[in-house]
Scaffold this motif. Structure first.
Motif, PDB file in Angstrom:
ATOM      1  N   ALA A   1     -36.933 -46.358  62.610  1.00  0.00           N
ATOM      2  CA  ALA A   1     -38.337 -46.725  62.443  1.00  0.00           C
ATOM      3  C   ALA A   1     -39.227 -45.528  62.129  1.00  0.00           C
ATOM      4  O   ALA A   1     -40.424 -45.686  61.966  1.00  0.00           O
ATOM      5  N   GLY A   2     -38.653 -44.347  62.031  1.00  0.00           N
ATOM      6  CA  GLY A   2     -39.457 -43.145  61.833  1.00  0.00           C
ATOM      7  C   GLY A   2     -39.636 -42.769  60.374  1.00  0.00           C
ATOM      8  O   GLY A   2     -39.081 -43.401  59.459  1.00  0.00           O
ATOM      9  N   ALA A   3     -40.410 -41.698  60.163  1.00  0.00           N
ATOM     10  CA  ALA A   3     -40.702 -41.226  58.806  1.00  0.00           C
ATOM     11  C   ALA A   3     -39.442 -40.773  58.090  1.00  0.00           C
ATOM     12  O   ALA A   3     -39.373 -40.821  56.849  1.00  0.00           O
ATOM     13  N   GLN A   4     -38.412 -40.340  58.877  1.00  0.00           N
ATOM     14  CA  GLN A   4     -37.189 -39.835  58.242  1.00  0.00           C
ATOM     15  C   GLN A   4     -36.474 -40.941  57.458  1.00  0.00           C
ATOM     16  O   GLN A   4     -35.752 -40.649  56.495  1.00  0.00           O
ATOM     17  N   VAL A   5     -36.691 -42.202  57.841  1.00  0.00           N
ATOM     18  CA  VAL A   5     -36.048 -43.299  57.121  1.00  0.00           C
ATOM     19  C   VAL A   5     -36.748 -43.529  55.780  1.00  0.00           C
ATOM     20  O   VAL A   5     -36.111 -43.911  54.795  1.00  0.00           O
ATOM     21  N   ASP A   6     -38.058 -43.275  55.718  1.00  0.00           N
ATOM     22  CA  ASP A   6     -38.763 -43.334  54.438  1.00  0.00           C
ATOM     23  C   ASP A   6     -38.265 -42.230  53.512  1.00  0.00           C
ATOM     24  O   ASP A   6     -38.090 -42.445  52.301  1.00  0.00           O
ATOM     25  N   VAL A   7     -38.022 -41.042  54.078  1.00  0.00           N
ATOM     26  CA  VAL A   7     -37.481 -39.942  53.268  1.00  0.00           C
ATOM     27  C   VAL A   7     -36.098 -40.317  52.741  1.00  0.00           C
ATOM     28  O   VAL A   7     -35.769 -40.047  51.580  1.00  0.00           O
ATOM     29  N   LEU A   8     -35.293 -40.957  53.574  1.00  0.00           N
ATOM     30  CA  LEU A   8     -33.980 -41.431  53.127  1.00  0.00           C
ATOM     31  C   LEU A   8     -34.127 -42.392  51.948  1.00  0.00           C
ATOM     32  O   LEU A   8     -33.407 -42.274  50.945  1.00  0.00           O
ATOM     33  N   ALA A   9     -35.042 -43.336  52.076  1.00  0.00           N
ATOM     34  CA  ALA A   9     -35.239 -44.325  51.007  1.00  0.00           C
ATOM     35  C   ALA A   9     -35.633 -43.639  49.698  1.00  0.00           C
ATOM     36  O   ALA A   9     -35.141 -44.002  48.619  1.00  0.00           O
ATOM     37  N   ARG A  10     -36.504 -42.649  49.777  1.00  0.00           N
ATOM     38  CA  ARG A  10     -36.931 -41.935  48.562  1.00  0.00           C
ATOM     39  C   ARG A  10     -35.760 -41.142  47.968  1.00  0.00           C
ATOM     40  O   ARG A  10     -35.645 -41.027  46.733  1.00  0.00           O
ATOM     41  N   SER A  11     -34.919 -40.600  48.836  1.00  0.00           N
ATOM     42  CA  SER A  11     -33.748 -39.857  48.357  1.00  0.00           C
ATOM     43  C   SER A  11     -32.760 -40.785  47.655  1.00  0.00           C
ATOM     44  O   SER A  11     -32.187 -40.438  46.614  1.00  0.00           O
ATOM     45  N   VAL A  12     -32.542 -41.967  48.233  1.00  0.00           N
ATOM     46  CA  VAL A  12     -31.656 -42.950  47.608  1.00  0.00           C
ATOM     47  C   VAL A  12     -32.255 -43.418  46.285  1.00  0.00           C
ATOM     48  O   VAL A  12     -31.523 -43.629  45.294  1.00  0.00           O
ATOM     49  N   TYR A  13     -33.567 -43.565  46.252  1.00  0.00           N
ATOM     50  CA  TYR A  13     -34.228 -43.978  45.002  1.00  0.00           C
ATOM     51  C   TYR A  13     -33.973 -42.940  43.913  1.00  0.00           C
ATOM     52  O   TYR A  13     -33.754 -43.289  42.746  1.00  0.00           O
ATOM     53  N   ASN A  14     -33.976 -41.658  44.281  1.00  0.00           N
ATOM     54  CA  ASN A  14     -33.656 -40.615  43.303  1.00  0.00           C
ATOM     55  C   ASN A  14     -32.245 -40.798  42.757  1.00  0.00           C
ATOM     56  O   ASN A  14     -32.001 -40.669  41.545  1.00  0.00           O
ATOM     57  N   ARG A  15     -31.277 -41.079  43.652  1.00  0.00           N
ATOM     58  CA  ARG A  15     -29.900 -41.307  43.205  1.00  0.00           C
ATOM     59  C   ARG A  15     -29.812 -42.576  42.358  1.00  0.00           C
ATOM     60  O   ARG A  15     -28.979 -42.652  41.425  1.00  0.00           O
ATOM     61  N   TYR A  16     -30.632 -43.534  42.679  1.00  0.00           N
ATOM     62  CA  TYR A  16     -30.701 -44.768  41.887  1.00  0.00           C
ATOM     63  C   TYR A  16     -31.173 -44.457  40.461  1.00  0.00           C
ATOM     64  O   TYR A  16     -30.595 -44.958  39.477  1.00  0.00           O
ATOM     65  N   LEU A  17     -32.200 -43.607  40.359  1.00  0.00           N
ATOM     66  CA  LEU A  17     -32.687 -43.225  39.036  1.00  0.00           C
ATOM     67  C   LEU A  17     -31.630 -42.435  38.271  1.00  0.00           C
ATOM     68  O   LEU A  17     -31.452 -42.622  37.060  1.00  0.00           O
ATOM     69  N   GLU A  18     -30.910 -41.542  38.992  1.00  0.00           N
ATOM     70  CA  GLU A  18     -29.841 -40.786  38.347  1.00  0.00           C
ATOM     71  C   GLU A  18     -28.742 -41.708  37.851  1.00  0.00           C
ATOM     72  O   GLU A  18     -28.118 -41.425  36.809  1.00  0.00           O
ATOM     73  N   ALA A  19     -28.508 -42.786  38.571  1.00  0.00           N
ATOM     74  CA  ALA A  19     -27.500 -43.756  38.139  1.00  0.00           C
ATOM     75  C   ALA A  19     -27.917 -44.416  36.827  1.00  0.00           C
ATOM     76  O   ALA A  19     -27.071 -44.954  36.105  1.00  0.00           O
TER      77      ALA A  19
ATOM     78  N   VAL B   1     -35.607 -50.754  49.784  1.00  0.00           N
ATOM     79  CA  VAL B   1     -34.670 -49.640  49.650  1.00  0.00           C
ATOM     80  C   VAL B   1     -34.425 -48.996  51.008  1.00  0.00           C
ATOM     81  O   VAL B   1     -33.306 -48.547  51.308  1.00  0.00           O
ATOM     82  N   ARG B   2     -35.448 -48.960  51.850  1.00  0.00           N
ATOM     83  CA  ARG B   2     -35.282 -48.409  53.193  1.00  0.00           C
ATOM     84  C   ARG B   2     -34.235 -49.209  53.974  1.00  0.00           C
ATOM     85  O   ARG B   2     -33.334 -48.641  54.598  1.00  0.00           O
ATOM     86  N   GLU B   3     -34.329 -50.525  53.937  1.00  0.00           N
ATOM     87  CA  GLU B   3     -33.362 -51.356  54.656  1.00  0.00           C
ATOM     88  C   GLU B   3     -31.968 -51.227  54.050  1.00  0.00           C
ATOM     89  O   GLU B   3     -30.965 -51.105  54.778  1.00  0.00           O
ATOM     90  N   PHE B   4     -31.897 -51.221  52.735  1.00  0.00           N
ATOM     91  CA  PHE B   4     -30.620 -51.087  52.035  1.00  0.00           C
ATOM     92  C   PHE B   4     -29.968 -49.747  52.391  1.00  0.00           C
ATOM     93  O   PHE B   4     -28.756 -49.680  52.690  1.00  0.00           O
ATOM     94  N   SER B   5     -30.768 -48.691  52.405  1.00  0.00           N
ATOM     95  CA  SER B   5     -30.253 -47.350  52.663  1.00  0.00           C
ATOM     96  C   SER B   5     -29.801 -47.201  54.108  1.00  0.00           C
ATOM     97  O   SER B   5     -28.752 -46.599  54.397  1.00  0.00           O
ATOM     98  N   THR B   6     -30.582 -47.748  55.022  1.00  0.00           N
ATOM     99  CA  THR B   6     -30.224 -47.661  56.439  1.00  0.00           C
ATOM    100  C   THR B   6     -28.910 -48.382  56.701  1.00  0.00           C
ATOM    101  O   THR B   6     -28.042 -47.878  57.429  1.00  0.00           O
ATOM    102  N   ASP B   7     -28.752 -49.554  56.111  1.00  0.00           N
ATOM    103  CA  ASP B   7     -27.493 -50.293  56.273  1.00  0.00           C
ATOM    104  C   ASP B   7     -26.315 -49.485  55.730  1.00  0.00           C
ATOM    105  O   ASP B   7     -25.239 -49.441  56.348  1.00  0.00           O
ATOM    106  N   ALA B   8     -26.522 -48.846  54.588  1.00  0.00           N
ATOM    107  CA  ALA B   8     -25.451 -48.044  53.983  1.00  0.00           C
ATOM    108  C   ALA B   8     -25.098 -46.850  54.873  1.00  0.00           C
ATOM    109  O   ALA B   8     -23.922 -46.519  55.058  1.00  0.00           O
ATOM    110  N   MET B   9     -26.113 -46.219  55.442  1.00  0.00           N
ATOM    111  CA  MET B   9     -25.861 -45.065  56.311  1.00  0.00           C
ATOM    112  C   MET B   9     -25.160 -45.480  57.599  1.00  0.00           C
ATOM    113  O   MET B   9     -24.289 -44.767  58.105  1.00  0.00           O
ATOM    114  N   MET B  10     -25.524 -46.622  58.148  1.00  0.00           N
ATOM    115  CA  MET B  10     -24.859 -47.068  59.376  1.00  0.00           C
ATOM    116  C   MET B  10     -23.399 -47.443  59.096  1.00  0.00           C
ATOM    117  O   MET B  10     -22.532 -47.247  59.956  1.00  0.00           O
TER     118      MET B  10
END
Length: 580
Positions: free
Chosen positions: A171-189, A233-242
């Motif tokens: 629930a913290g800000a670090q999960v938003d940072v994760l989502a933005r990082s995954v979005y970057n990888r999404y764009l690279e894809a 993307v935050r929910e998708f990323s969190t599920d992937a990390m877990m």
């Protein structure tokens, strides 16, 4: 069978008899009377402080109490001698047959030997790992995972009802940072170039996540504002990390009973209920905190906040639970999460955190004490840093993670069993040097090898005996005539085995699973030492010409292997049947 508990019970009964006979006054408190190994093994098998503890309240000289106690104790057939030492300590030697009885107990009970009902079925929640779901587990998480898992096993072995739990900080800000990082990888894809601002997660482990997001949503999020995609993307990323974290835990053999989500506390009334419970006790108020001691930050502005009166329960300062914007501080959901644990009926809580959570201990203990009126104890164990080296160089990088060595890296280099054992070769609050080269050596200096080698040596004896036609099953060994074990070295080895039940209870009571690893090393050392004596004195070898003598000696060796297997089981390590 805990011989130390048995002899302590004998001591307490004898003190009661001395009271009935008028030697001691009524009403003496014997709670602090102990029976334990003496500091110097040459002084005896056990020592009791009974006379020292009772002298002052009894108004008597310690040596007078000890002398009377000694005279009475030796009337028990288990006690060979009892001698007063120093100001009033009592050193006790047991009849050699007592130690040999332990061998039979071990063979009869197998790896259940040493189990106890000390915990009396108390429900204990052990929360450990609880890493932010932003990437794979690193070497520091590995230590917390192993420590917490071994502690949970130790508590279960000592009669507690244990729940292993992982708290997902989603629930913290670090999960938003994760989502933005995954979005970057999404764009690279999508073959688009991206910038990686400081603080994002550039590790290769997110490449597959970005590709998976592309496979799911296509180009739906390309060139879209953050408000369109961030939540999903935050929910998708969190599920992937877990999923990644669960796989990492599986590499260590760690299985959680419960995964709890911080995010699930919001919007459900759980935070409000926990704070209301504290408010009903008069522990929530509006106030202004002083600046940190010895510091006056330039931007410090005293402001009124909603505070928890944690100083009433041992904390250094009262703690804010609401931000200036009206939102909850990070402490508020932590209070609610622990309140939820107490509402689930646990009798005790244990949290295992990294060393960076040192400032968190007093406030969280205060919250739990306040919520439960001190009924539910909370023990917070901090695990210190791990320094990982190879070839004399410290390892700090992992290509997959980008900035740190992962749990998977460590397990890949040395294996699960070595990883787990080495993580427990120091007390949790002491820094740990993990030398990759050293832990793969086959030497006495490598504790995991040394313990495994002891178990494997016993297995080799059993194989040779079986090849010679001897029945060395535990059922057959139980009936062995142990009177053939007359040498003091054999009795000393049996005495070391007999320490196991007491060690389990001490380690469980203190929440220190490293004690198990230490004891196993000592037991293995005793076995190796006895083996080496056989090189000089053939009569001490486990295999003899006389089958009856061999069976007795093999029974002793087998008892050592059983206890080693039981201890390794608590640590989550498989015993080795042969060394390769």
């Amino acid at each position: 069978m805990n011989l130390f508990s048995d002899i302590r019970a004998l001591t307490i009964d004898t003190l009661s008899a001395m009271t009935r006979d008028g030697i001691l006054p009524d009403g003496l408190d014997t709670a602090n009377v102990t029976v334990e190994p003496p500091r110097d093994a040459a002084h005896g098998d056990m020592a009791t402080n009974a006379a020292m503890v009772l002298a002052k309240p009894a108004g008597m000289k310690p040596r007078d109490i000890a002398g009377n106690l000694a005279t009475r104790l030796i009337a028990d057939p288990r006690v060979a001698s009892a001698e007063v030492a120093g100001p009033g300590f009592l050193n006790i030697r047991l009849d050699p047959s007592v130690w040999m009885q332990i061998v039979g107990e071990v063979l009869a009970q197998g790896t259940a030997f040493g189990r106890s009902n000390m915990g009396n079925g108390a429900r204990v929640n052990v929360e450990y790992v609880s890493a932010n779901p932003t990437g794979p587990l690193h070497v520091g998480h590995t230590r917390g995972a192993v420590f917490g898992d071994a502690l949970a096993s130790l508590l279960a072995f000592s009669g507690h009802d244990v729940t292993r739990e992982y708290y997902i900080n989603d629930a913290g800000a670090q999960v938003d940072v994760l989502a933005r990082s995954v979005y970057n990888r999404y764009l690279e894809a999508h073959d688009l170039s991206v910038d990686w601002p400081e603080g994002t997660y550039p590790g290769d482990y997110l490449i597959e996540v970005g590709e998976a997001l592309k496979a799911k949503v296509g180009d739906a999020y390309v060139d879209k504002d953050e408000q369109v995609w961030l939540a999903e993307v935050r929910e998708f990323s969190t599920d992937a990390m877990m999923t990644l974290i669960r796989a990492d835990l599986a590499l260590l053999g760690v299985e959680m009973d419960v995964f709890s989500s911080e995010k699930a506390l919001y919007g459900t009334g759980q935070i409000e209920a926990a704070i209301a419970a504290l408010d009903a006790k008069g522990l929530i108020y509006r106030g202004t905190l002083e600046p940190p001691k010895g510091k006056l930050p330039e931007d410090w502005e005293p402001r009124e906040q909603t505070l928890f009166r944690s100083t009433d329960y041992g904390d250094d300062v009262d703690r804010p639970i609401r931000k200036s914007d009206g939102g909850w501080t990070y402490f508020a959901p932590d209070i609610a999460y622990h309140y939820d644990k107490t509402q689930r009926g646990f009798d005790a809580l244990i949290d295992v955190f990294g060393a960076d959570h040192g400032g968190y201990v007093k406030r969280m203990k205060a919250a739990v004490a306040a919520l439960t009126d001190g009924r539910v104890p909370l023990d917070i164990k901090l695990t210190q840093l791990v320094k990982l080296t190879r070839g004399g160089e410290q390892l700090k990088m992992s290509k997959r993670a980008g900035t740190f060595v992962t749990l998977a890296d460590v397990v890949d280099m040395v294996g699960r069993d070595v990883t787990r054992f080495v993580m427990l070769t120091r007390k949790n609050d002491a820094p740990l040097d993990f030398d990759i080269d050293k832990v793969l050596e086959q030497s006495k200096d490598n504790p995991v090898f040394y313990v495994q080698y002891a178990h494997a040596r016993v297995c080799s004896v059993l194989r040779k005996a079986t090849e010679s036609g001897m029945d060395v099953s535990d059922a057959a060994l139980i009936s062995a005539d142990l009177s053939h074990l007359r040498h003091e070295a054999e009795q000393a080895l049996a005495a070391k085995v007999a320490e196991w039940p007491r060690l389990v209870e001490i380690a469980a009571r203190t929440h220190e699973p490293h004690r198990v690893a230490f004891y196993l090393y000592e037991l293995a050392s005793a076995l190796h030492g006895h083996w080496n004596r056989g090189n000089d004195d053939p009569s001490l070898r486990f295999l003899q010409d006389d089958a009856n003598v061999s069976r007795a000696k093999i029974a002793l060796a087998r008892s050592v292997a059983v206890v080693i297997a039981a201890g390794l089981g608590i640590l989550g390590v498989e015993p080795a049947n042969e060394m390769r």
